[in-house]
Design a protein around this motif. Structure first.
Motif, short mmCIF file in Angstrom:
data_model
loop_
_atom_site.label_atom_id
_atom_site.label_comp_id
_atom_site.label_asym_id
_atom_site.label_seq_id
_atom_site.Cartn_x
_atom_site.Cartn_y
_atom_site.Cartn_z
N LYS A 290 1.27 13.53 1.54
CA LYS A 290 0.26 12.37 1.99
C LYS A 290 0.85 11.78 3.32
O LYS A 290 1.17 10.62 3.62
CB LYS A 290 0.27 11.44 1.12
CG LYS A 290 -0.45 11.69 -0.49
CD LYS A 290 -0.39 10.63 -1.30
CE LYS A 290 -1.17 10.95 -2.54
NZ LYS A 290 -2.34 10.41 -2.88
N GLU B 214 1.04 -1.28 -0.11
CA GLU B 214 -0.01 -0.09 -0.07
C GLU B 214 0.85 1.40 0.00
O GLU B 214 0.59 2.39 -0.72
CB GLU B 214 -0.96 0.19 1.24
CG GLU B 214 -2.33 -0.99 1.21
CD GLU B 214 -2.90 -1.05 2.42
OE1 GLU B 214 -2.50 -0.21 3.35
OE2 GLU B 214 -3.63 -1.47 2.76
N PHE B 215 1.84 1.30 0.81
CA PHE B 215 2.85 2.34 0.77
C PHE B 215 3.67 2.74 -0.41
O PHE B 215 3.68 3.75 -0.81
CB PHE B 215 3.66 2.31 2.21
CG PHE B 215 4.20 3.53 2.77
CD1 PHE B 215 3.72 4.61 2.80
CD2 PHE B 215 5.84 3.37 2.81
CE1 PHE B 215 4.19 5.91 3.23
CE2 PHE B 215 6.39 4.68 3.27
CZ PHE B 215 5.55 5.97 3.51
N GLN C 2 9.31 11.29 -4.56
CA GLN C 2 8.87 10.67 -3.44
C GLN C 2 8.87 11.69 -2.22
O GLN C 2 7.64 11.30 -1.52
CB GLN C 2 10.11 9.49 -3.09
CG GLN C 2 10.01 8.32 -4.12
CD GLN C 2 11.16 7.48 -3.60
OE1 GLN C 2 11.41 7.07 -2.44
NE2 GLN C 2 11.71 6.81 -4.94
N ASP D 30 -0.89 9.11 5.21
CA ASP D 30 -0.83 7.60 4.48
C ASP D 30 0.57 7.23 5.17
O ASP D 30 0.31 5.85 5.57
CB ASP D 30 -0.77 7.91 2.98
CG ASP D 30 -1.94 7.97 2.43
OD1 ASP D 30 -2.94 7.26 2.89
OD2 ASP D 30 -1.82 8.98 1.44
N ILE E 205 5.70 13.65 -2.76
CA ILE E 205 4.27 12.90 -2.42
C ILE E 205 4.15 12.68 -0.76
O ILE E 205 2.99 12.96 -0.51
CB ILE E 205 4.46 11.40 -3.35
CG1 ILE E 205 4.57 11.74 -4.87
CG2 ILE E 205 3.21 10.39 -2.87
CD1 ILE E 205 4.80 10.74 -5.73
N ILE E 206 5.10 12.31 -0.24
CA ILE E 206 5.08 11.99 1.16
C ILE E 206 4.68 13.17 1.96
O ILE E 206 3.88 13.21 2.99
CB ILE E 206 6.20 11.19 1.52
CG1 ILE E 206 6.27 9.77 1.16
CG2 ILE E 206 6.17 11.00 3.17
CD1 ILE E 206 4.92 9.01 1.17
N ASN F 199 2.66 1.73 -3.26
CA ASN F 199 1.93 2.28 -4.37
C ASN F 199 1.91 3.74 -4.19
O ASN F 199 1.78 4.38 -5.52
CB ASN F 199 0.39 1.78 -3.95
CG ASN F 199 0.08 0.72 -5.21
OD1 ASN F 199 0.41 0.72 -6.26
ND2 ASN F 199 -0.92 -0.27 -4.61
N LEU F 200 2.11 4.47 -3.17
CA LEU F 200 2.21 5.72 -3.15
C LEU F 200 3.34 6.44 -4.11
O LEU F 200 3.29 7.56 -4.66
CB LEU F 200 2.01 6.41 -1.75
CG LEU F 200 0.96 6.29 -0.67
CD1 LEU F 200 1.33 6.61 0.50
CD2 LEU F 200 -0.32 6.70 -1.39
N ILE F 201 4.35 5.63 -3.82
CA ILE F 201 5.64 6.30 -4.56
C ILE F 201 6.59 5.64 -5.46
O ILE F 201 7.67 5.91 -5.90
CB ILE F 201 6.44 6.43 -3.24
CG1 ILE F 201 6.76 5.31 -2.52
CG2 ILE F 201 6.13 7.66 -2.25
CD1 ILE F 201 8.18 5.15 -1.78
#
Ligand SMILES: [Mg+2]
Length: 123
Positions: free
Chosen positions: A58, A38-39, A51, A61, A54-55, A41-43
């Motif tokens: 998010k 899942e994690f 990265q 998340d 994005i973090i 998938n974000l990056i």
């Protein structure tokens, strides 16, 4: 919250639900890989700079990932009767010996295959 307090709290959480004797180590391990997926998938497939951006956007998340994964790890610690706090302390002490700061600052990492240095076998 201290690690040992968190481990005890999760033990109480399981006991309150009658889950203390349900041994499901395999599923807990697979559940950790689900959280990692899942994690990831974000990056996935973006460079380090993206990265970070994005973090930053998010952060919730990232927090969910850390919380969910720690919960699962501490459940595993309870099932295997491992003192998680001691385990982390042992790991940190080992890493201190294996990766001295004065060498790591120069080489940036400990991966021998990529030109790093790791005193894993005490050489
Ligand atoms: Mg999750």
């Amino acid at each position: 919250m201290e690690i040992s307090d968190a481990q005890n709290k999760i033990k109480e959480f399981d006991e309150a639900r009658g889950w203390e004797s349900s041994w499901n180590l395999k599923d807990l391990l697979l559940n950790i890989t689900e959280e990692v997926g899942e994690f990831w998938n974000l990056i996935k497939w973006v460079d380090e700079e993206k990265q970070r951006r994005i973090i930053e956007e998010k952060k919730d998340d990232a927090s969910d990932f850390i919380g969910d994964t720690l919960f699962l790890l501490l459940k595993i610690a309870n099932q295997t009767k491992v003192d998680a706090s001691q385990a982390l302390q042992d790991t940190l002490e080992e890493y201190e010996k294996r990766m001295p700061p004065e060498i790591m600052k120069k080489l940036k990492h400990a991966n021998k295959n990529a030109g790093g240095w790791d005193n894993k076998n005490g050489s």
